[in-house]
Design an enzyme around this catalytic site. Structure first.
Site, mmCIF file in Angstrom:
data_model
loop_
_atom_site.group_PDB
_atom_site.id
_atom_site.type_symbol
_atom_site.label_atom_id
_atom_site.label_comp_id
_atom_site.label_asym_id
_atom_site.label_seq_id
_atom_site.Cartn_x
_atom_site.Cartn_y
_atom_site.Cartn_z
ATOM 1 N N ASN A 290 0.715 -1.184 0.020
ATOM 2 C CA ASN A 290 0.306 -0.135 -0.030
ATOM 3 C C ASN A 290 0.866 1.305 0.001
ATOM 4 O OD1 ASN A 290 -2.436 1.496 0.304
ATOM 5 N ND2 ASN A 290 -3.394 -0.321 1.403
ATOM 6 N N HIS B 133 23.667 -0.322 12.269
ATOM 7 C CA HIS B 133 24.958 0.251 12.878
ATOM 8 C C HIS B 133 25.366 -0.086 14.270
ATOM 9 C CE1 HIS B 133 24.181 3.042 9.567
ATOM 10 N NE2 HIS B 133 23.088 3.442 10.170
ATOM 11 N N GLY C 78 -1.002 -1.137 9.514
ATOM 12 C CA GLY C 78 -0.324 0.211 9.019
ATOM 13 C C GLY C 78 0.569 0.681 9.912
ATOM 14 N N ARG D 31 -1.508 -14.493 20.305
ATOM 15 C CA ARG D 31 -2.093 -15.727 20.336
ATOM 16 C C ARG D 31 -1.558 -16.573 19.066
ATOM 17 N NH1 ARG D 31 -6.917 -15.917 17.131
ATOM 18 N NH2 ARG D 31 -7.536 -14.068 16.145
#
Length: 360
Positions: free
Chosen positions: A90, A120, A158, A199
């Site tokens: 997306n 790093h 998201g 779960r």
């Protein structure tokens, strides 16, 4: 100049192997520059759908059928990224692919998800180059990078962040806003910062310890898998010789006495795959029935035997892996140590010594 070119090429190879480096060779710089140009076209709202498809084919190493990438996509090299079929990436996705990023089939990646292969050194004295010389052609800081693997049928919510060296297992779900710092096994719902398993999902099959009474079923599965699945990478003579290694019941009894075996069972209780681990961290077996290939069985088994190793206090796993199985193990963070010829029954077959350091 020739020596510098060789050094730069070697630096690139070492970097992809996970070593800390502070030099970008011309091959990498050219790749980054070219990808930057492609991205400017890809993310231009005026670019047509047809032109986007053409640009996508140039950016990625592999890009599967029916897959798509949203707007404002960002990556570093592009050619280190492989995306499977029917996968949705997306809007506002970042894939910093200093090392390889493997995205499987049927994967849903929500907006604003970030993948960072690079890291790093924690100690600033290692992170920065002391007495750095601007004319050296080197960077004033050091970077390492590890691959990221997202297996089939995964959903990433998201705003999640996925760090280098991570594998998200088959069918798992990562909740929105998660920071994934350790690998997630197959069949899990995980979320949070740091991301933790909430779960386990019902996979459609179950795992149990293998017993002596299972030997006839193991023999049949082993033989059929080698003769059918491995035949694409080995000759008929080779697979027949390899399959004959499972003919002796006494040999199976000996293996069961040395290694701890676990089986995956279907809903009727039939064995559809098996793997093993010993107390020294040696993974001896990984075989899955031909009808259950690419359905997450091997990933679930691998997750289980890796948990066994951790239970034994072992954090480094070694295995001798066939040509057929090598891509699977590489996607799960195993690195090839060497190619070798190993004796099956009568014949010597090509396989690979591979190792992995567990980080979860």
């Amino acid at each position: 100049m020739a020596k510098r070119s060789a050094d730069e090429s070697g630096s690139y190879s070492r970097f992809l192997s996970g070593e800390c480096c502070n030099r970008l060779g011309p091959e990498v710089l050219e790749m980054i520059a070219q990808t930057t140009e492609y991205l400017s076209v890809l993310n231009d709202i005026k670019t047509s759908g047809e032109n986007r498809e053409e640009i996508i084919s140039k950016i990625f190493k592999n890009f599967g059928k029916y897959s798509s990438v949203g707007r404002n996509f960002t990556c570093q090299c592009g050619k280190h990224i492989s995306i499977g079929e029917k996968t949705i990436v997306n809007d506002n996705c970042t894939m910093m692919d200093e090392n390889y990023i493997h995205i499987g089939n049927n994967v849903l990646i929500a907006p604003n998800v970030q993948f960072y292969t690079a890291s790093h050194p924690i100690d600033y004295r290692e992170r920065f180059v002391e007495n750095w010389d601007e004319s050296s052609g080197e960077l004033f800081f050091r970077t390492s990078a590890l691959p990221i693997t997202v297996e089939d049928n995964v959903w990433i919510g998201g705003g999640s962040i996925i760090l280098g060296g991570i594998t998200i297992g088959f069918g798992s779900v990562v909740g929105a806003g998660s920071v994934v710092t350790k690998s997630i096994p197959a069949g899990c719902v995980a979320a949070g910062n740091p991301c933790r398993i909430i779960r386990r999902l019902e996979p459609g099959y179950k795992l149990r310890k293998i017993e002596g009474k299972d030997i006839p079923e193991l023999q049949a599965l082993f033989r059929n898998t080698v003769l059918i699945v491995n035949s694409k990478d080995y000759t008929q003579e080779e697979v027949e010789d390899w399959a004959s290694c499972g003919d002796s019941i006494e040999h199976w009894k000996e293996l069961l006495s040395v290694h701890n075996y676990v089986a995956a069972l279907d809903q009727e209780g039939h064995i559809i795959g098996f793997s093993s681990m010993n107390t020294e961290g040696y993974l001896h077996s990984m075989f899955v029935h031909k009808d259950w290939q690419h359905k997450g069985v091997a990933s679930m088994l691998l997750s289980e035997v890796e948990k066994m190793a951790l239970g034994y206090g072992v954090h480094k796993i070694s295995a001798e892996v066939s040509i057929t199985a090598r891509p699977f193990f590489e996607k799960h963070g195993y690195k090839m140590v060497k190619e070798q010829k190993a004796k099956a029954n009568r014949l010597y077959l090509t396989n690979y010594v591979m190792k992995k350091e567990l980080n979860y």
